[in-house]
Design an enzyme around this catalytic site. Structure first.
Site, PDB file in Angstrom:
ATOM      1  N   GLU A 191      -0.434   4.428  -7.524  1.00 39.87           N
ATOM      2  CA  GLU A 191      -0.701   4.440  -6.075  1.00 39.87           C
ATOM      3  C   GLU A 191       0.568   4.548  -5.253  1.00 39.87           C
ATOM      4  O   GLU A 191       1.575   3.908  -5.561  1.00 39.87           O
ATOM      5  CB  GLU A 191      -1.437   3.158  -5.662  1.00 39.87           C
ATOM      6  CG  GLU A 191      -1.810   3.135  -4.186  1.00 39.87           C
ATOM      7  CD  GLU A 191      -2.381   1.798  -3.755  1.00 39.87           C
ATOM      8  OE1 GLU A 191      -3.197   1.223  -4.503  1.00 39.87           O
ATOM      9  OE2 GLU A 191      -2.013   1.307  -2.674  1.00 39.87           O
ATOM     10  N   GLU A 248      -2.467  -4.573  -7.978  1.00 39.72           N
ATOM     11  CA  GLU A 248      -1.419  -5.413  -7.377  1.00 39.72           C
ATOM     12  C   GLU A 248      -1.618  -6.911  -7.654  1.00 39.72           C
ATOM     13  O   GLU A 248      -1.869  -7.698  -6.732  1.00 39.72           O
ATOM     14  CB  GLU A 248      -1.331  -5.119  -5.869  1.00 39.72           C
ATOM     15  CG  GLU A 248      -0.955  -3.665  -5.605  1.00 39.72           C
ATOM     16  CD  GLU A 248      -0.729  -3.343  -4.135  1.00 39.72           C
ATOM     17  OE1 GLU A 248      -1.088  -4.163  -3.278  1.00 39.72           O
ATOM     18  OE2 GLU A 248      -0.174  -2.253  -3.852  1.00 39.72           O
TER      19      GLU A 248
END
Length: 485
Positions: A336, A233
């Site tokens: 994810e 991220e």
């Protein structure tokens, strides 16, 4: 002489083309003599990947508009399947260690056995700490830019033993990739692993060397590392371990440091995945990195998560398809996803499972080769998590009672992972009605796996159509089915 050579080249070329064409046409798919095994999981029932029907095909040359149909064409093939799995984090490994030996074995079978469970083949793990760790840690002493103190001793207590047991249960092989959440604090402009910050340019080489140290240390433990993502991220300033890279910064770190460093260390075969964040910005990240030839050569694929709906919008499945169209020679990997905001009263909330089914069908239909859930196991509080970011997992363990709690998400994932084999090819699978969504794969053994999901409150009867043959199937409200034929 020239004429003879030209004729020979033409003959060899024609022969090779003929062999290729013959190979392609050698085993056309047929439903003759085949039955359809139907496995169902449905809301408000006790059906959980339960064999509910065994059906036969009959002739149906032309469906009519009043019939609901799933059209599958095994001759139209797309991406090759890599695998489905989840993340073995510190949290998962610490909870696993608290289970009785009997429940540990049940848990391992539930995930990693094809016969007794749902056959996971893909694993992600964290490079030092992430939010789902009980504490914040790195593999080096603070300030050690030369990495002389590098040690994975922390991982040898819980995480590495679980990875080894999972691998053994899976038959000796799992595809494992690793992701960092943040460089050590001394390498960042904020001097803090938490709450974003950036990697300082003077530590680019040291941080690239860190990946090499990690891979070599794990492989010395007998754990092959298939690949890695550059940064988890990279556009999110989180309360937990996080680090920001703009698209240009990730591109330049990859092409000038990480890629060359891995190659120089003899690790050039490791698959590097970029982005590793939500679907919303993935086209911009992909084009910035992949349009640079020097960066492109190091990239195996683009990773993505599903949390773009934090803004109140819908999942951006079409962005995955857009990247697939833009860069058809690169791979797409779901790295994810989880249901956020843990609440023990919602263990059996069916829509949590449906979120998985919907995402997996759309992501695969948009070109994704592999799909990785987040934590494979969490406790009765949705942790442990050292910053209080508690979430759901497909399986929870009540550490007070030792009970394993299977949530709907486990079964929804299983409708794919248990049946789709490695190296399967996705094939055309289309629904005639929006109430049903579907995807299909052709396994190496010649069997077709079709997954159908009913998004409505009503029972639906549909025809599974292969060419001019079909079989009639009934799917319950809010159910997911896997058809094997």
């Amino acid at each position: 002489m020239k004429a003879t050579i030209s004729a020979l080249i033409l003959l060899v070329t024609f022969s090779a083309f003929s062999q290729q064409k013959s190979k392609m046409q050698s085993k056309p798919f047929t439903v003759n003599g085949k039955s359809v095994m139907v496995y169902t999981s449905a809301d408000s029932t006790n059906l959980r990947i339960t064999n509910t029907d065994n059906l036969k095909f009959s002739v149906l040359k032309q469906p009519v508009e009043t019939q609901t149909c799933i059209f599958v064409d095994p001759n139209k093939t797309f991406q090759t399947f890599l695998g489905i799995g989840g993340a073995i984090t510190d949290a998962s490994a610490e909870v696993f260690a608290k289970l009785s030996q009997e429940n540990q074995q049940e848990f391992l079978n539930a995930y990693f056995s094809k016969d007794k469970g749902i056959g996971y083949s893909l694993i992600r793990t964290n490079i030092h700490s992430c939010d789902f760790s009980s504490d914040m840690y790195t593999y080096v002493n603070e300030g050690d830019a030369d990495l002389k103190t590098f040690s994975i001793k922390h991982d040898q207590k819980f995480k590495i033993p679980l990875i080894k047991k999972a691998t053994e249960t899976a038959g000796g092989k799992l595809t494992l990739f690793a992701s960092p959440w943040s460089p050590p604090a001394f390498m960042k402009d904020t001097k803090n692993m938490l709450k974003g910050g950036k990697l300082l340019p003077e530590f680019y080489q040291s941080w690239a060397n860190y990946y090499v140290k990690f891979i070599n240390a794990y492989q010395k433990e007998g754990i092959p590392v298939w690949g890695l993502t550059v940064q988890n991220e990279p556009m999110a300033v989180q309360t937990w371990e996080s680090c920001i890279y703009t698209a240009e910064e990730e591109r330049d770190f990859l092409k000038n440091y990480l890629g060359p460093t891995l190659s120089k260390a003899g690790l050039g075969d490791k698959k590097i995945t970029v982005w590793d964040h939500n679907r919303d910005l993935m086209t911009q990240r992909a084009s910035t990195i992949l349009d640079d030839p020097q960066a492109n050569k190091y990239v195996w694929g683009i990773g993505f998560h599903w949390y773009e709906s934090w803004s109140g919008g819908e999942p951006m499945f079409e962005n995955v398809g857009a990247v697939n169209e833009m860069y058809p020679n690169k791979n797409l990997l779901f790295t994810e996803g989880c249901n956020e905001k843990f609440d023990a009263n919602k263990y059996q909330l069916w829509k949590n499972g449906e979120r998985y089914g919907k995402s997996m069908i759309h992501d695969f239909n948009n070109g994704t080769v592999g799909w990785t859930d987040w934590n494979i196991l969490l406790d009765e509080k949705g942790g442990p998590n050292h910053v209080g970011n508690f979430c759901f997992a497909p399986i929870h363990a009540d550490t007070k009672t030792g009970e394993l709690i299977y949530t709907p998400s486990y079964y929804f994932i299983g409708h794919f992972s248990k049946f789709i084999g490695k190296e399967a090819q996705r094939i055309s699978s289309v629904s005639s009605r929006s109430q049903l969504i579907t995807t299909s794969f052709l396994n190496q053994d010649g069997k077709v796996i079709t997954v159908v999901m009913n998004q409505t409150n009503k029972k639906v009867t549909y025809n599974l159509c292969i060419g001019t043959n079909a079989t009639e199937v009934t799917i319950l409200p809010h159910a997911i089915q896997t058809l094997v034929y």
